[in-house]
Scaffold this active site. Structure first.
Site, PDB file in Angstrom:
ATOM      1  N   PRO A  63       0.864  -1.392  -0.100  1.00  0.00           N
ATOM      2  CG  PRO A  63      -0.964  -1.691   1.766  1.00  0.00           C
ATOM      3  CD  PRO A  63       0.594  -2.134   1.190  1.00  0.00           C
ATOM      4  CG  ASN A  64      -0.344   4.299   1.059  1.00  0.00           C
ATOM      5  OD1 ASN A  64      -1.244   4.804   0.869  1.00  0.00           O
ATOM      6  ND2 ASN A  64      -0.229   3.680   2.408  1.00  0.00           N
ATOM      7  NE  ARG A  68       3.680   7.153   2.440  1.00  0.00           N
ATOM      8  CZ  ARG A  68       3.896   5.784   2.608  1.00  0.00           C
ATOM      9  NH1 ARG A  68       4.359   4.890   1.880  1.00  0.00           N
ATOM     10  NH2 ARG A  68       4.096   5.646   4.016  1.00  0.00           N
ATOM     11  CE1 TYR A  79       8.501   4.962   2.894  1.00  0.00           C
ATOM     12  CE2 TYR A  79       7.254   7.233   3.007  1.00  0.00           C
ATOM     13  CZ  TYR A  79       7.537   5.714   3.535  1.00  0.00           C
ATOM     14  OH  TYR A  79       7.042   5.440   4.675  1.00  0.00           O
ATOM     15  CG  ASN A 107       8.294  -1.911   0.557  1.00  0.00           C
ATOM     16  OD1 ASN A 107       7.744  -1.977   1.649  1.00  0.00           O
ATOM     17  ND2 ASN A 107       8.891  -0.762   0.120  1.00  0.00           N
ATOM     18  CB  ALA A 152       1.372   0.400   6.648  1.00  0.00           C
ATOM     19  CD  GLU A 197       9.972  -7.202   6.402  1.00  0.00           C
ATOM     20  OE1 GLU A 197       9.825  -6.164   7.213  1.00  0.00           O
ATOM     21  OE2 GLU A 197       9.711  -8.269   7.022  1.00  0.00           O
ATOM     22  CG  HIS A 250      10.944  -2.120   4.863  1.00  0.00           C
ATOM     23  ND1 HIS A 250       9.620  -1.945   4.806  1.00  0.00           N
ATOM     24  CD2 HIS A 250      11.047  -3.216   5.421  1.00  0.00           C
ATOM     25  CE1 HIS A 250       8.792  -2.986   5.241  1.00  0.00           C
ATOM     26  NE2 HIS A 250       9.867  -3.796   5.813  1.00  0.00           N
ATOM     27  NE  ARG A 309       9.687   6.589   8.506  1.00  0.00           N
ATOM     28  CZ  ARG A 309       8.956   6.339   7.598  1.00  0.00           C
ATOM     29  NH1 ARG A 309       9.139   5.433   6.692  1.00  0.00           N
ATOM     30  NH2 ARG A 309       7.941   6.959   7.532  1.00  0.00           N
TER      31      ARG A 309
END
Length: 288
Positions: A10-11, A18, A23, A74, A77, A98, A100, A107
């Protein structure tokens, strides 16, 4: 050709818009295009997919599970709470990593928790596009290890076994500008099979150079900058970094030697899977 699924959660469709300070400024399309080039250089295919919907990601995994060899994901969330996605990754039984773009461990506290990590080979974060590239390298290392092991189980000749190992490493890792195997003969290492520029060092006394040191010390040696290591025996002015992995079973058989024209080319993943390949070669040699 090996096929790797590249899934964005998502996103991530908003990349470039964003929070670019977090990012980056690459759009998702640009990211995918760069990774497609990286994959092509590694002689693999990537199949890209993005969705903002948990079920769509799971359906994609199910649909492609029998046509793919590995997964780089990735989850966005969903990383922090989606047990359904975690179970889907476990269920399709593909080697998975996984990744990111940002460093999730630096964070918000909630981002430091991953319910996905335990069904993946590794979690890589904070490297931007390099997180994805390293994720591809991790799953590719697993696939190459399996390919070498399967070939050795077919009981090839010594020459064919070593040649296959060198070929598969050179094929799938473009940063490996010189890949070869040295074998122990008495008190020397003798180059047996290699791909890359001709080397003037076809015979190396054990204990001399980085190659000789790895065998003498019976351990893997990674040299980020060969010009800063006094042990380095110069083969090419283009060589910037090197990794040497001993092949040791019932006796010391030799070593895998990799040179790169890229500084600091080798990281923990290279060490891990090259050592697994060396162990497979040693076990195979023990059987003769």
């Amino acid at each position: 050709m090996k096929s790797i699924l590249l899934i964005h959660g998502p996103n991530l469709n908003l990349l470039g818009e964003r929070e670019p300070e977090v990012y980056g400024k690459r759009t998702l399309r640009e990211l995918n295009q760069e990774l497609e080039v990286f994959a092509a250089q590694s002689q693999v295919e990537i199949v890209c997919f993005q969705s903002n919907h948990e079920g769509a990601l799971i359906d994609f995994l199910h649909e492609h599970r029998k046509r793919a060899d590995a997964l780089v994901i990735n989850p966005g969330a969903l990383t922090h709470y989606s047990y359904a996605l975690r179970d889907a990754i476990a269920g399709v039984r593909l080697p998975a990593v996984e990744v990111h773009l940002s460093d999730i461990h630096a964070r918000e506290e909630f981002r430091r928790v991953s319910v996905i990590r335990d069904v993946c080979l590794d979690q890589i974060s904070g490297g931007g596009i390099e997180s994805y590239q390293r994720g591809i390298e991790v799953v590719l290392g697993r696939l190459v290890c399996a390919e070498v092991q399967s070939f050795l189980q077919s009981r090839p000749t010594l020459d064919a076994g070593y040649r296959f190992c060198v070929q598969v490493l050179k094929r799938h890792f473009p940063k490996y500008d010189w890949a070869g195997i040295y074998l122990v003969e008495g008190n020397e290492l003798v180059v047996h099979n290699y791909l890359g520029a001709p080397t003037p060092h076809t015979r190396i006394p054990i204990g001399q150079g980085i190659c000789g040191a790895a065998v003498a010390e019976e351990q893997t040696i990674i040299v980020p900058d060969v010009n800063a290591d006094p042990r380095y025996l110069s083969c090419s002015i283009a060589t910037k970094s090197e990794i040497v992995v001993p092949i040791q079973g019932r006796q010391m058989y030799g070593e895998i030697d990799i040179d790169s024209h890229t500084p600091e080319a080798f990281w923990e993943n290279d060490k891990n899977y090259l050592e697994q390949i060396a162990q497979s070669l040693a076990k195979w040699r023990d059987s003769f």
